[in-house]
Design an enzyme around this catalytic site. Structure first.
Site, PDB file in Angstrom:
ATOM      1  N   ILE A 471       6.152  -3.465  12.138  1.00  0.00           N
ATOM      2  CA  ILE A 471       6.967  -2.269  12.338  1.00  0.00           C
ATOM      3  C   ILE A 471       6.186  -1.009  11.995  1.00  0.00           C
ATOM      4  O   ILE A 471       6.763   0.046  11.710  1.00  0.00           O
ATOM      5  CB  ILE A 471       8.266  -2.348  11.520  1.00  0.00           C
ATOM      6  N   GLY A 472       4.863  -1.126  12.025  1.00  0.00           N
ATOM      7  CA  GLY A 472       4.003  -0.017  11.671  1.00  0.00           C
ATOM      8  C   GLY A 472       3.337  -0.197  10.332  1.00  0.00           C
ATOM      9  O   GLY A 472       2.608   0.678   9.858  1.00  0.00           O
ATOM     10  N   THR A 473       3.551  -1.348   9.726  1.00  0.00           N
ATOM     11  CA  THR A 473       3.043  -1.603   8.381  1.00  0.00           C
ATOM     12  C   THR A 473       1.582  -2.050   8.351  1.00  0.00           C
ATOM     13  O   THR A 473       0.967  -2.048   7.299  1.00  0.00           O
ATOM     14  CB  THR A 473       3.901  -2.692   7.713  1.00  0.00           C
ATOM     15  N   ASN A 637      -5.917  -4.308   2.395  1.00  0.00           N
ATOM     16  CA  ASN A 637      -6.514  -3.206   3.132  1.00  0.00           C
ATOM     17  C   ASN A 637      -6.040  -1.904   2.498  1.00  0.00           C
ATOM     18  O   ASN A 637      -4.906  -1.488   2.700  1.00  0.00           O
ATOM     19  CB  ASN A 637      -6.082  -3.264   4.604  1.00  0.00           C
ATOM     20  N   PRO A 638      -6.881  -1.252   1.701  1.00  0.00           N
ATOM     21  CA  PRO A 638      -6.430  -0.041   1.000  1.00  0.00           C
ATOM     22  C   PRO A 638      -6.016   1.082   1.938  1.00  0.00           C
ATOM     23  O   PRO A 638      -5.231   1.950   1.553  1.00  0.00           O
ATOM     24  CB  PRO A 638      -7.644   0.355   0.144  1.00  0.00           C
ATOM     25  N   LYS A 707       1.130  -9.131  -3.350  1.00  0.00           N
ATOM     26  CA  LYS A 707       2.519  -8.718  -3.541  1.00  0.00           C
ATOM     27  C   LYS A 707       2.840  -7.682  -2.458  1.00  0.00           C
ATOM     28  O   LYS A 707       1.942  -7.066  -1.899  1.00  0.00           O
ATOM     29  CB  LYS A 707       2.723  -8.086  -4.918  1.00  0.00           C
ATOM     30  N   GLU A 711       8.217  -1.610   0.245  1.00  0.00           N
ATOM     31  CA  GLU A 711       9.348  -0.989  -0.455  1.00  0.00           C
ATOM     32  C   GLU A 711       8.953  -0.143  -1.657  1.00  0.00           C
ATOM     33  O   GLU A 711       9.560   0.891  -1.929  1.00  0.00           O
ATOM     34  CB  GLU A 711      10.326  -2.082  -0.924  1.00  0.00           C
TER      35      GLU A 711
END
Length: 744
Positions: A471-473, A637-638, A707, A711
């Site tokens: 979703i774009g994350t 991936n920073p 993790k 959110e």
């Protein structure tokens, strides 16, 4: 020997789907065109409660090119109308069924679908349809109906009522310092850039391919199979690209039902796209009223925590969020009382919206903590450290990892917190009042069950797939990184496929569990391929790997190498060529290790430090800068991870200062239902946001140490902003959003 060029995990790789998105090659649900495509336009109900007395579509049907006007009176009969069929994430109750009968359950409810040859014609024809209603009294105000609040129905939801401990009211009464306040938050609506749309492609033989905006293609497929009594071979749902969602796409929305209904009833392909105004007919964060009471000793030790909340839900479903859960675990306290109730109103069922429950509950808790710090004359960060919890007080379990102390320290140092003058209104810049505030953040770290398939071909290219969503994350990118590193292949030789119900099983994409869940499945599938490749490499003539086990080798730069002597190895393509193998395919089902995870509480944590600037004459508040430190295990991936947290912070700023869906309770309707009047942050509202990832290792939360991050970025931000506003102005705003009228 230099580091392999195929070590990708932990590197800031640019999005692998980025070029497709910026060039327009990425196609979204309402962008698929097929011959003979018809267009549906939804007619929305005009009252909040009552009955439809009559629908007259005669004038609309006279127009050349109008195909049909579907209503509850002429739609086809379906098994769904005889019994309830739930989707994967449905709450307890009876799911809303479009065009079921003449009953109106909320304002904006879809009551008819006009189908025409063009969208413009369908929209115009909809204006000609006349509807007569018998209106009934409605109730849409949570504050006016708190007396009807009750314990939620937990059937089917998996919701577990919060646990209390000790004697909180007694401890509060005897505490030397106490805070006891009410915090209210309004309805907020999802406003993704891509509006909800579905294209149902009819193949002429009874099979339907549906392009849908969704966070779970298999959830939508299973829902449609049950509703329309279809076999798995008769329905396929595709959603390769999603233009924003963050919870709004977890459930199948009504446009997909209407598109498939029209396609089946008319025997042709149909697209149904919602307008921006219709996006306000579902998909909202519920309004909530919360009480938080804190009692503390003179040294700041918490002696009592009371957190109760009431949220609105619909008449037909009990939507429940973990709103008060966080107050039982974030701080150390022996006396905690938690309670959650719902009030049914004549509104659509609320839906998950980024950090559901935590964004609202932590706002109240962290605002109260700041109020307590002021009462004690104590630094807000010091108060939180004083009550730091090493164990989840609600479950009694230790945390699998928790680097929140480091989050406080690193964010405070970067922000310059030590220079804060604690006196209210003491910091100024010209005519502006400056305030500094902080808060904690927490979100659960989950891993679910999922499958992934890895296919390696003889030319050295790898295709990995799972039916998850992006979703774009950055799901496309991080899964590609994991797969490329696992097999030591150039990232350009790896393709990750998602958003297709025909792919290996995946849960809906949400809850910040996708990286841990799908990432573990992808990793395991690639490990299975590694073992097959090693078998072939060991058999190559003169192979230096003849006696090597899987623990003796590494995969890098397209080769299988001896770990202790990386100059000796076998190219993967050579191993497959000599082994006369064209394809290696492995599919795995990865499940959480409950025996390893169950003894621990698993959470992601953050610390947020915010500066606000308030115009003392106009009451306008801006956020010039934010520093947020996050402890979330391994960061794949920073670059994409930082983007996730940054986006969450922006959403938190909107929650604090701007977002509010305004109900006219006389009409029972949301009135500000467009981008002009529903305010969200724009570039001018957002200053620099500094994201720090604190080093944290956790092999319990997930096998790959990950993790979730989707959110955590929003949790606590609204509280930090509100706390900074108080520090600047002396005004304690407990009713979001913090608009200028509340500061004048």
């Amino acid at each position: 020997m230099k580091a392999p060029e195929t070590a990708y995990v932990g590197r800031p790789i640019s999005r692998v789907d980025g070029r497709a998105k910026v060039t327009g090659a990425a196609k979204y649900a309402a962008e698929y065109n097929v011959p003979g495509l018809a267009h549906g336009y939804v007619i929305s109900g005009a009252i909040a409660r009552g009955k439809i007395r009559a629908i007259d579509a005669g004038e609309a049907l006279k127009l050349d090119g109008v195909i049909e006007v579907l209503t509850h009176e002429n739609r086809m009969r379906l098994p769904w109308f005889d019994r309830n069929y739930y989707d994967e994430v449905a709450p307890a109750g009876s799911p809303f069924r479009p065009l079921y009968d003449n009953t109106i359950q909320y304002s904006g409810q879809p009551i008819a679908l006009v189908v025409a040859e063009t969208f413009e014609l369908a929209r115009y024809a909809a204006s000609l349809v006349r509807v007569e209603y018998d209106a009934e009294p409605h109730e849409t105000s949570l504050e006016q109906h708190l007396d009807r609040a009750r314990e939620p129905n937990t059937n089917k939801t998996g919701y577990i009522p919060p646990k209390s401990r000790g004697h909180a009211e007694r401890a509060l009464a005897s505490a030397a310092f106490k805070v006891d306040e009410t915090y209210t938050l309004p309805v907020e609506h999802h406003n993704p850039m891509e509006m909800f749309g579905s294209t149902a492609v009819w193949d002429g033989g009874g099979k339907i391919t549906v392009y849908d905006k969704t966070q779970g293609s298999q959830n939508v497929r299973d829902y449609l199979m049950k509703v329309f009594k279809l076999s798995e071979g008769e329905i396929r749902v595709l959603s390769p690209f999603v233009g924003g969602a963050f919870g709004s796409g977890l459930r199948p929305q009504y446009q997909v039902f209407l598109a498939v209904l029209a396609a089946k009833q008319l025997g042709r392909s149909v697209r149904v796209t919602l307008t921006r105004q219709q996006m306000f007919s579902f998909g909202h964060r519920p309004a909530v009223v919360q009480r938080v009471a804190l009692g503390a000793a003179p040294d700041g030790t918490l002696e009592a925590i009371i957190h109760t909340g009431t949220a609105e839900t619909s008449r037909h479903e009990d939507y429940v969020e973990n709103m008060v859960l966080w107050s039982g675990l974030l701080y150390r306290c022996d006396n905690v009382m938690l309670d959650h109730k719902v009030t049914q109103l004549d509104l659509p069922t609320p839906i998950d919206m980024r950090a559901p429950g935590a964004a609202t509950g932590v706002f109240a808790l962290e605002s109260a903590m700041d109020e307590l710090a002021v009462s004690l004359g104590m630094d807000p960060a010091e108060l939180r450290l004083k009550n730091y919890a090493d164990v989840d007080g609600s479950s009694g379990k230790p945390f699998s990892s928790k680097e929140l102390r480091a989050c406080y320290a690193q964010a405070a140092e970067r922000f310059g917190w030590s220079r804060r003058n604690p006196e209210v209104g003491s910091m100024r810049e010209g005519d502006a009042l400056i305030g500094w505030g902080m808060a904690s953040g927490v979100w659960e770290a989950q891993q679910g069950s999922a499958a992934a398939r890895a296919v390696l071909t003889a030319d050295g290219t790898l295709t990995v797939s799972s039916a998850t969503a992006d979703i774009g994350t950055g799901t496309y990118t991080v899964m590609t990184q994991l797969a490329a590193e696992a097999l030591g292949l150039p990232i350009d030789d790896v393709t990750f496929l998602l958003g297709d119900s025909a792919l290996p099983t995946s849960p809906v994409e949400g809850g910040s569990w996708t990286a841990a869940t799908i990432g573990t499945a992808v990793h395991d599938a690639c490990l299975a391929v590694r073992r097959r490749v090693l078998e072939l490499a060991r058999s190559v003539d003169g192979s230096p790997l003849a006696a090597a086990s899987i623990d003796d080798v590494t995969f890098a730069d397209g080769q299988v190498r001896l770990a202790h002597d990386p100059y000796r190895g076998v190219p993967i393509v050579e191993a497959m060529r000599q082994g006369k193998v064209d394809v290696i395919e492995e599919q795995v089902q990865a499940k959480p290790d409950s025996s390893k995870q169950k003894p621990f509480a698993r959470y992601t944590h953050s610390a947020i430090f915010v500066e606000v600037k308030v115009d003392k004459d106009l009451g306008m508040a801006l956020v010039p800068r934010v520093v947020i430190a996050v402890a979330a295990g391994t960061i794949l991936n920073p670059k994409t991870a930082g983007s996730q947290v940054l986006g969450g912070v922006v959403m938190g700023i909107g929650m604090a200062l701007e977002e509010e869906s305004v109900l006219d309770h006389r009409l029972g309707r949301f009135m500000n239902h467009d981008y002009a009047e529903y305010h969200v942050p724009v570039h001018a509202d957002v200053g620099p946001i500094d994201v720090i990832f604190v080093e944290e290792h956790d092999e319990v939360a997930s096998p790959i140490g990950v993790k979730g991050l989707g959110e955590i970025g929003i949790v606590g931000v609204a509280a930090a902003v509100a706390n900074a506003v108080y520090h600047a102005t002396g005004r304690r705003i407990r009713d979001l959003p913090i608009t200028p009228d509340k500061l004048l």
